[in-house]
Design a protein around this motif. Structure first.
Motif, mmCIF file in Angstrom:
data_model
loop_
_atom_site.group_PDB
_atom_site.id
_atom_site.type_symbol
_atom_site.label_atom_id
_atom_site.label_comp_id
_atom_site.label_asym_id
_atom_site.label_seq_id
_atom_site.Cartn_x
_atom_site.Cartn_y
_atom_site.Cartn_z
ATOM 1 N N GLN A 1 0.755 4.352 -4.844
ATOM 2 C CA GLN A 1 1.630 5.130 -3.987
ATOM 3 C C GLN A 1 0.896 6.352 -3.447
ATOM 4 O O GLN A 1 0.182 7.042 -4.167
ATOM 5 C CB GLN A 1 2.882 5.567 -4.763
ATOM 6 N N ASP A 2 1.087 6.601 -2.169
ATOM 7 C CA ASP A 2 0.470 7.745 -1.468
ATOM 8 C C ASP A 2 -1.043 7.626 -1.368
ATOM 9 O O ASP A 2 -1.714 8.601 -1.004
ATOM 10 C CB ASP A 2 0.815 9.076 -2.160
ATOM 11 N N LEU A 3 -1.609 6.448 -1.697
ATOM 12 C CA LEU A 3 -3.041 6.260 -1.524
ATOM 13 C C LEU A 3 -3.287 5.752 -0.103
ATOM 14 O O LEU A 3 -2.839 4.668 0.273
ATOM 15 C CB LEU A 3 -3.581 5.250 -2.540
ATOM 16 N N ARG A 4 -3.986 6.526 0.676
ATOM 17 C CA ARG A 4 -4.255 6.168 2.066
ATOM 18 C C ARG A 4 -5.753 6.234 2.327
ATOM 19 O O ARG A 4 -6.469 7.057 1.768
ATOM 20 C CB ARG A 4 -3.513 7.091 3.025
ATOM 21 N N VAL A 5 -6.159 5.325 3.184
ATOM 22 C CA VAL A 5 -7.530 5.345 3.682
ATOM 23 C C VAL A 5 -7.431 5.550 5.187
ATOM 24 O O VAL A 5 -7.228 4.596 5.953
ATOM 25 C CB VAL A 5 -8.272 4.034 3.351
ATOM 26 N N GLY A 6 -7.487 6.796 5.576
ATOM 27 C CA GLY A 6 -7.200 7.120 6.963
ATOM 28 C C GLY A 6 -5.745 6.811 7.257
ATOM 29 O O GLY A 6 -4.830 7.323 6.591
ATOM 30 N N GLU A 7 -5.519 5.911 8.214
ATOM 31 C CA GLU A 7 -4.141 5.526 8.560
ATOM 32 C C GLU A 7 -3.661 4.316 7.772
ATOM 33 O O GLU A 7 -2.524 3.871 7.946
ATOM 34 C CB GLU A 7 -4.073 5.222 10.060
ATOM 35 N N ILE A 8 -4.483 3.784 6.900
ATOM 36 C CA ILE A 8 -4.146 2.559 6.161
ATOM 37 C C ILE A 8 -3.358 2.915 4.908
ATOM 38 O O ILE A 8 -3.825 3.682 4.065
ATOM 39 C CB ILE A 8 -5.429 1.796 5.770
ATOM 40 N N ASP A 9 -2.160 2.331 4.772
ATOM 41 C CA ASP A 9 -1.338 2.492 3.569
ATOM 42 C C ASP A 9 -1.701 1.356 2.600
ATOM 43 O O ASP A 9 -1.298 0.203 2.809
ATOM 44 C CB ASP A 9 0.144 2.438 3.941
ATOM 45 N N VAL A 10 -2.460 1.673 1.567
ATOM 46 C CA VAL A 10 -3.004 0.639 0.684
ATOM 47 C C VAL A 10 -1.892 -0.106 -0.052
ATOM 48 O O VAL A 10 -1.948 -1.331 -0.223
ATOM 49 C CB VAL A 10 -3.997 1.256 -0.314
ATOM 50 N N ALA A 11 -0.861 0.608 -0.531
ATOM 51 C CA ALA A 11 0.219 -0.041 -1.278
ATOM 52 C C ALA A 11 0.953 -1.058 -0.402
ATOM 53 O O ALA A 11 1.243 -2.182 -0.843
ATOM 54 C CB ALA A 11 1.184 1.010 -1.815
ATOM 55 N N ARG A 12 1.280 -0.695 0.834
ATOM 56 C CA ARG A 12 1.970 -1.627 1.734
ATOM 57 C C ARG A 12 1.078 -2.826 2.057
ATOM 58 O O ARG A 12 1.549 -3.962 2.158
ATOM 59 C CB ARG A 12 2.381 -0.912 3.014
ATOM 60 N N MET A 13 -0.204 -2.579 2.229
ATOM 61 C CA MET A 13 -1.133 -3.674 2.532
ATOM 62 C C MET A 13 -1.162 -4.690 1.386
ATOM 63 O O MET A 13 -1.072 -5.904 1.613
ATOM 64 C CB MET A 13 -2.523 -3.107 2.779
ATOM 65 N N LEU A 14 -1.275 -4.220 0.138
ATOM 66 C CA LEU A 14 -1.319 -5.131 -0.999
ATOM 67 C C LEU A 14 0.004 -5.862 -1.162
ATOM 68 O O LEU A 14 0.022 -7.063 -1.477
ATOM 69 C CB LEU A 14 -1.651 -4.356 -2.274
ATOM 70 N N ALA A 15 1.125 -5.172 -0.949
ATOM 71 C CA ALA A 15 2.434 -5.810 -1.075
ATOM 72 C C ALA A 15 2.573 -6.953 -0.074
ATOM 73 O O ALA A 15 3.088 -8.038 -0.400
ATOM 74 C CB ALA A 15 3.543 -4.783 -0.874
ATOM 75 N N ALA A 16 2.092 -6.751 1.146
ATOM 76 C CA ALA A 16 2.186 -7.798 2.165
ATOM 77 C C ALA A 16 1.313 -8.997 1.793
ATOM 78 O O ALA A 16 1.727 -10.156 1.935
ATOM 79 C CB ALA A 16 1.766 -7.227 3.523
#
Length: 727
Positions: free
Chosen positions: A588-603
């Motif tokens: 949660q709240d881990l971002r790489v620039g504009e990339i939301d890592v948690a949402r990416m992994l969930a998808a």
């Protein structure tokens, strides 16, 4: 302020050993207590008497200080002896209350008695003998390994009743008749029937300290000494100081204060039945399962740190761990070097055979009950004798040569042993000083199952060993205990603690082959002391074996390993299973620039569950390391590396290189050109180019080729579009 023993000793460089011992004992007991009145009146507490004793012994320049010091130096002297020895301190002899010597002498004696009673507020101290008349060598070794004190209920002169009634936490020294003194122990359980036979009783104990000498006792004879015909005898309070000088100091390197500290450090043994002997009520058989990267091993390591690791351990426990970890794995000749060095450089084979180092090595090699143990020692000593020996005619010599013996068959270190055995010497020095790296006690064993792992490694089996006595490195076979059997033996010796057998990748091994008959014994109600307790005879050693109740078995299982069969049904019903799915909370709240890592992994995982199953999801641990990388280009480079070297290869394995499904997982079919990770490589006319015009192939029946677009990994939009298409 608490009394400083160091300051006291520093002020008394010329004090005798007796005064130093009394100072140490009194200082430890006094703590911050105020001293008693001058004459130590009735009702004085041991702590106040100790503080008074320390104050008097600290002031040798005063008359009272000199009298008290003389009284401590001469424990058997009378007041008349004191008057004759201290004529210059005998002022006021005609006073009604008596002379100064008389008053101070009696005050000192009262203080000494109080201090002795208080400082020995260690639990009762007993002698326990396992003599050769009642116990065979095999029985004694087995009881040592299992941590059992054994005695017949009808032993004469009330000794059987005393064995039953001795309080939990009572301390004893164990001797084998007067053959040798073995260890200091502390009872951790009540008496219960023993399998030795009708009327025999057993009590579990923990080892406080093994003996540092292996010879017999030859000093003054008392009812509690090893050379007296008694089995279970308490050391009277009035004789504890004598016991300290006659037995504790020479055989254990301990005074009463040190013994009290050891016993105090283990004062948590207050259980009243077998059910209360361990931290927890029932054995834990548990398997953590889940896809790769979900933190199964991390969760187990945290559990081990919290429940099975002790950071503040006693010197005896640290010493035991050091012997198990660094002495027991040594070869026989290396163990002999360690034992000789610890014994001062020379010893007989009899003393060496009974040394804790040698018995630990023998136990590790599965030779605890071997009739040829002494023969093995002779062979190792002779094989590593220096070449210029005039007393050893053994022809087959092996390097290094570090032993020799005199005409009386006393072996000693010889040759360049300092240089050849430097690591062994360092280990023994660390043991003597009580140092262990990290100073932690780890009560667990860790193994990893694989297709070649077997019963021999886990329980026991025949293992090839280089013969130290043979020329040219010949191989012989020995019965060696496996990881689980060794852990169970340790757990029996310490029933007040829990131990864990950790099995990583438990589903990678052949369960039936590895566990064998243990598959039944690990059930909670089949453990030692349980309602339906069972034991089996091990096929190699023929020894009876059961699983202690204080041993937990903890496994991990990767559900995505498609190379394995389903877990054995017999094992499944004996374990509880705890799922460890991917957890988005750490991301949660881990971002790489504009990339939301948690949402990416969930998808990604939602699509994997639809196309495959949830057992093949991708764990959060693949991405948690990004938090440790500074935001900006460095973190984005780390994300690219994770995708290229870890996520894409894992997806290839999951879907058998079905690149069309991999495209669907990464949403490449929904992305604009330029941000697709996987692209089709075949262009129009590709079949003609590969096979010629007359190929006869239907282009719809031929698998298209795919390749990775390396430029897509450089664009943040490639990662954002993985989850933005679900919005």
């Amino acid at each position: 302020m608490p009394v400083s023993v160091e300051r006291v000793k520093g002020d008394m460089d010329e004090a005798s050993e007796r005064i130093r011992t009394m100072l140490e004992r009194a200082s430890w007991l006094a703590g911050s207590s105020p001293p008693a009145d001058d004459h130590v009146p009735s009702g004085t507490t041991p702590e106040a008497a100790a503080a008074k004793l320390v104050r008097r012994l600290q002031t040798p320049t005063t008359s009272s200080g000199r009298i008290w010091r003389w009284a401590v130096e001469n424990p058997r002297a009378s007041v008349e002896d004191a008057r004759r020895a201290l004529p210059d301190e005998n002022g006021g002899i005609n006073r009604p209350e008596g002379s100064q010597v008389q008053q101070e002498f009696h005050a000192c004696r009262r203080a000494q008695r109080l201090v002795q009673g208080g400082a020995t507020a260690l639990p009762p101290l007993w002698k326990l003998s396992h003599g050769s008349a009642d116990f065979s060598g095999l029985e004694r070794e087995q009881y040592l390994q299992r941590g059992l004190a054994v005695m017949h209920a009808n032993t004469g002169k009330g000794q059987g009743e005393a064995f039953v009634e001795a309080p939990l936490g009572s301390v004893f020294f164990l001797c084998h008749g007067n053959e040798r003194i073995v260890l200091l122990g502390q009872f951790t359980s009540a008496a219960e029937p023993c399998a030795k036979g009708e009327g025999w009783l057993q009590r579990h104990y923990r080892v406080l300290q093994p003996a540092i000498r292996q010879d017999s006792y030859s000093a003054e004879r008392r009812g509690w000494t090893p050379n007296y015909n008694s089995t279970f005898k308490q050391v009277p309070a009035a004789e504890l100081t004598d016991c300290e000088g006659l037995l504790l100091a020479p055989f254990f390197g301990l005074g009463l204060v040190g013994l009290a500290e050891l016993a105090k450090g283990n004062a948590n043994v207050t259980m009243t039945s077998n059910d209360q002997q361990v931290a927890g009520t029932a054995p834990l058989n548990r398997i953590y399962y889940g896809p790769p990267g979900t933190g199964k091993t991390w969760r187990v390591s945290r559990l081990l740190k919290e429940r099975f690791t002790q950071s503040q351990a006693s010197a005896a426990e640290l010493r035991e761990q050091l012997i198990a970890e660094r002495i027991a794995p040594l070869t026989r000749w290396e163990g002999l070097v360690a034992a000789l060095y610890q014994l001062g450089g020379s010893a007989s084979v009899t003393a060496l055979a009974e040394h804790p180092f040698i018995t630990a090595i023998a136990a590790a090699k599965g030779q605890s009950q071997s009739r040829n143990a002494r023969q093995y020692l002779w062979g190792a000593l002779q094989a590593h004798t220096v070449d210029d020996s005039i007393t050893v005619k053994f022809g087959r010599r092996n390097a290094p040569g570090v032993f020799d013996k005199d005409e009386n068959s006393i072996w000693h270190l010889a040759g360049d042993w300092h240089e050849s055995c430097a690591d062994i010497i360092d280990t023994v020095d660390a043991l003597q000083a009580g140092r262990v790296a990290g100073e932690e006690i780890q009560r667990y064993s860790f193994v990893t199952f694989h297709q070649s792992y077997g019963y021999e490694e886990f329980v026991e089996g025949l293992r090839p060993m280089l013969d130290e006595e043979a020329e040219g490195g010949q191989v012989r076979y020995e019965i060696r205990p496996g990881a689980f059997k060794k852990l169970c033996e340790r757990a029996r010796r310490e029933p007040q603690h829990r131990f864990a057998m950790v099995i990583d990748e438990i589903n990678r091994g052949n369960i039936s082959k590895i566990f064998g008959e243990l598959i039944t014994l690990i059930e909670a109600d089949k453990r030692e002391g349980a309602a339906n307790a069972l034991s089996v005879l091990l096929p190699y050693s023929g020894e009876p074996f059961s699983v202690p109740r204080n041993v937990d078995i903890i496994g991990t299982m990767n559900t995505a390993d498609r190379s394995l069969a389903l877990l054995d049904t017999a094992l499944r019903r004996r374990f509880e299973f705890v799922p460890v799915p991917p957890d988005l909370a750490p991301l949660q709240d881990l971002r790489v620039g504009e990339i939301d890592v948690a949402r990416m992994l969930a998808a990604i995982n939602r699509r994997i569950e639809s196309l495959y199953d949830r057992d093949h999801a991708i764990g959060h641990a693949f991405f948690t390391g990004l938090r440790d990388v500074a935001e900006g280009p460095a973190r984005f480079a780390a994300l690219k590396a994770v995708f290229r070297s870890r996520i894409l290869p894992l997806l290839e394995e999951y879907f058998f290189e079905d690149w069309n499904k991999i495209r669907l997982i990464l949403a490449d079919n929904q992305k604009p050109e330029g941000v697709r990770f996987v692209v089709q490589a075949d262009a129009d006319g590709a079949l003609e180019q590969l096979f010629g015009d007359d190929h006869g192939l239907d282009e719809h029946g031929v698998n298209p080729r795919h390749e990775l677009d390396m430029q897509a990994f450089e664009r943040p939009e490639s990662y954002v579009c993985i989850y933005s298409t679900l919005a």
